[in-house]
Design a protein around this motif. Structure first.
Motif, PDB file in Angstrom:
ATOM      1  N   ILE A 191       0.576  -1.234   0.348  1.00  0.00           N
ATOM      2  CA  ILE A 191      -0.274   0.129  -0.684  1.00  0.00           C
ATOM      3  C   ILE A 191       0.878   0.954  -0.269  1.00  0.00           C
ATOM      4  O   ILE A 191       1.752   1.520   0.758  1.00  0.00           O
ATOM      5  CB  ILE A 191      -0.950  -0.077   1.460  1.00  0.00           C
ATOM      6  N   PRO A 192       0.706   2.050  -1.147  1.00  0.00           N
ATOM      7  CA  PRO A 192       1.359   3.212  -1.206  1.00  0.00           C
ATOM      8  C   PRO A 192       1.945   3.918   0.548  1.00  0.00           C
ATOM      9  O   PRO A 192       0.739   4.234   1.063  1.00  0.00           O
ATOM     10  CB  PRO A 192       0.344   4.437  -2.336  1.00  0.00           C
ATOM     11  N   ARG A 193       2.583   4.659   0.425  1.00  0.00           N
ATOM     12  CA  ARG A 193       2.380   5.771   1.591  1.00  0.00           C
ATOM     13  C   ARG A 193       2.300   7.121   2.000  1.00  0.00           C
ATOM     14  O   ARG A 193       1.535   7.324   0.817  1.00  0.00           O
ATOM     15  CB  ARG A 193       4.810   5.234   1.809  1.00  0.00           C
ATOM     16  N   PRO A 194       1.779   7.405   2.812  1.00  0.00           N
ATOM     17  CA  PRO A 194       0.905   8.921   2.801  1.00  0.00           C
ATOM     18  C   PRO A 194       1.796   9.709   2.075  1.00  0.00           C
ATOM     19  O   PRO A 194       0.968  10.050   1.528  1.00  0.00           O
ATOM     20  CB  PRO A 194       1.241   8.953   4.569  1.00  0.00           C
ATOM     21  N   THR A 195       2.747  10.057   1.777  1.00  0.00           N
ATOM     22  CA  THR A 195       3.994  10.605   1.353  1.00  0.00           C
ATOM     23  C   THR A 195       3.430  10.520  -0.320  1.00  0.00           C
ATOM     24  O   THR A 195       3.271  11.591  -1.042  1.00  0.00           O
ATOM     25  CB  THR A 195       5.421  10.882   1.517  1.00  0.00           C
ATOM     26  N   VAL A 196       3.441   9.189  -0.771  1.00  0.00           N
ATOM     27  CA  VAL A 196       3.288   9.190  -1.875  1.00  0.00           C
ATOM     28  C   VAL A 196       2.385   9.274  -2.749  1.00  0.00           C
ATOM     29  O   VAL A 196       1.718   9.959  -3.595  1.00  0.00           O
ATOM     30  CB  VAL A 196       3.400   7.382  -2.456  1.00  0.00           C
ATOM     31  N   ARG A 234      -2.783  -6.217   7.529  1.00  0.00           N
ATOM     32  CA  ARG A 234      -1.413  -5.290   7.129  1.00  0.00           C
ATOM     33  C   ARG A 234      -1.667  -4.753   6.547  1.00  0.00           C
ATOM     34  O   ARG A 234      -0.425  -3.538   6.008  1.00  0.00           O
ATOM     35  CB  ARG A 234      -0.337  -6.084   8.003  1.00  0.00           C
ATOM     36  N   HIS A 235      -1.474  -5.795   5.524  1.00  0.00           N
ATOM     37  CA  HIS A 235      -1.272  -4.763   3.734  1.00  0.00           C
ATOM     38  C   HIS A 235      -2.413  -4.956   2.825  1.00  0.00           C
ATOM     39  O   HIS A 235      -1.942  -5.286   1.690  1.00  0.00           O
ATOM     40  CB  HIS A 235      -0.400  -6.452   3.378  1.00  0.00           C
ATOM     41  N   GLY A 248      -8.829  -6.001  -1.404  1.00  0.00           N
ATOM     42  CA  GLY A 248      -8.126  -5.421  -1.024  1.00  0.00           C
ATOM     43  C   GLY A 248      -6.747  -5.596  -2.080  1.00  0.00           C
ATOM     44  O   GLY A 248      -5.689  -6.041  -0.981  1.00  0.00           O
ATOM     45  N   ALA A 249      -6.794  -6.149  -2.945  1.00  0.00           N
ATOM     46  CA  ALA A 249      -5.351  -6.989  -3.568  1.00  0.00           C
ATOM     47  C   ALA A 249      -4.015  -5.773  -3.920  1.00  0.00           C
ATOM     48  O   ALA A 249      -4.272  -4.569  -3.843  1.00  0.00           O
ATOM     49  CB  ALA A 249      -5.705  -7.283  -4.883  1.00  0.00           C
TER      50      ALA A 249
END
Length: 378
Positions: free
Chosen positions: A5-10, A299-300, A325-326
């Motif tokens: 999952i992309p980071r918040p900054t991304v 988690r993912h 949520g793939a």
């Protein structure tokens, strides 16, 4: 499985980039005409400076507010953008500079507190069309700005609000996963304490007795040492039983725990009925599949539902776990959790697969033989 999952900054960078493209659609056509149509160096320099400053300020304010770094000083940045965008139309509204009047609206509810943003947006929805009339904008453009200002303000607010909600949900899911692990550790520690506490205390008492009779009664000392050896062996056996019970899994128990934890995280999940006639040897490998799948979903992924199917077709017992949520993963990228599951299922003589299904879902399937494998066979 590694998180994808992309980071918040991304995500914030993507939002800022898409917003910049929207602003380009508003401002660049008029700027293009100034540069290549009028050929007036003073007007070109003024328009370039104004557009560049508005872009930079807008991107910075949006980024800082997405990162929850809002300060009262951001209001001055919004005021500067408003001044620039209300000055640029003075160059002429016949080639698109009138669109600049809509630009500040997207930041009203982002920079200002909601109790101030609502009246500010209402005032902008009135003043912007009035200013457009003064500038000589066509009636259709004035109507467009009358509707566009509140829509832009609402859109900016929803954009930032949804970003913050998504990050809070990520943090909540991570906390649920950490809590589940912590509760399991506490359970193990409690069981281990209950098993060892009494035994070690009894061993210590027996050792003290043996020490007191060391010089007076060798026979009593030998008796006490024998008791100590027996109690120590019993304690080792009890600890092994605790560890075995901790590490062994039951499919029914794991599915109960999985569905409860996922529902607590806001993910729709119904526990399927598990037939009491399932062979005993299938519970442990398939229980590990359920446990790892629950961890991965929490988690993912960004799942909203998870569906579990358990069935037996005579020769094999199948478990299939699907969620919506793939995670995005590179080809050939496999986490250690899935690799370990594949090895466990292979050791039980079964088949295992996991991966995105192409429709936004992530599917984990495992099948083990209904009959136990003969000893010595993998």
């Amino acid at each position: 499985m590694q998180p994808r999952i992309p980071r918040p900054t991304v995500i914030a960078a993507i939002i800022v980039g898409m917003t910049a493209l929207t602003l380009a659609g508003f401002l660049l056509p008029a700027l293009w005409y100034e540069v290549f149509g009028r050929h007036d160096p003073a007007r070109v320099a003024f328009s370039l400076a104004g557009v560049a400053t508005a872009f930079a300020l807008y991107a910075r304010l949006l980024w800082l507010n997405l990162m929850r770094r809002t300060t009262p000083g951001h209001r001055f940045g919004l005021a500067a953008i408003t001044a620039i965008c209300w000055t640029l139309p003075l160059l002429g509204v016949d080639h698109g500079w009138g669109n600049a009047l809509l630009v500040p609206a997207g930041l009203i509810a982002v920079v200002l507190p909601l109790r101030q943003a609502v009246p500010a947006a209402a005032a902008a929805a009135v003043l912007t069309p009035v200013y457009g009339v003064v500038l000589g904008l066509p009636a259709l453009s004035v109507l467009y700005e009358m509707v566009g200002v509140p829509l832009a303000a609402f859109s900016g607010y929803v954009q930032v609000w949804l970003f913050h909600v998504i990050q809070e949900l990520r943090e909540a899911r991570a906390e649920v996963a950490r809590s589940a692990v912590g509760e399991e550790r506490l359970r193990f520690a409690r069981d281990l304490h209950d098993v060892l506490g009494h035994s070690l205390q009894a061993v210590a008492l027996r050792a003290e007795v043996a020490e007191r009779y060391l010089d007076r009664d060798p026979g009593r000392v030998r008796k006490e040492l024998t008791e100590i050896q027996t109690m120590a062996r019993d304690s080792v056996r009890d600890v092994r039983e605790v560890v075995r019970g901790y590490r062994a899994t039951s499919l029914r128990t794991e599915l109960d725990g999985m569905s409860a934890v996922l529902r607590a995280a806001g993910i729709r999940c119904d526990r399927p009925e598990v037939s009491p006639e399932l062979p005993a040897h299938v519970h442990e490998p398939l229980g590990w599949v359920a446990r790892e799948a629950a961890t991965n979903v929490l988690r993912h992924s960004s799942a909203t539902w998870c569906e579990i199917t358990v069935r037996a077709d005579g020769d094999r017992v199948h478990v299939e776990i699907v969620n919506d949520g793939a995670p995005r993963r590179a080809a050939g990228d496999s986490g250690s959790g899935l690799t370990g599951l594949a090895e466990r299922i292979a050791a039980a003589g079964g088949r295992f697969s996991a991966g995105p299904s192409g429709d936004g879902t992530f599917r984990v399937t495992a099948a083990v033989p209904a009959a136990p494998a003969p000893r010595g066979e993998a």
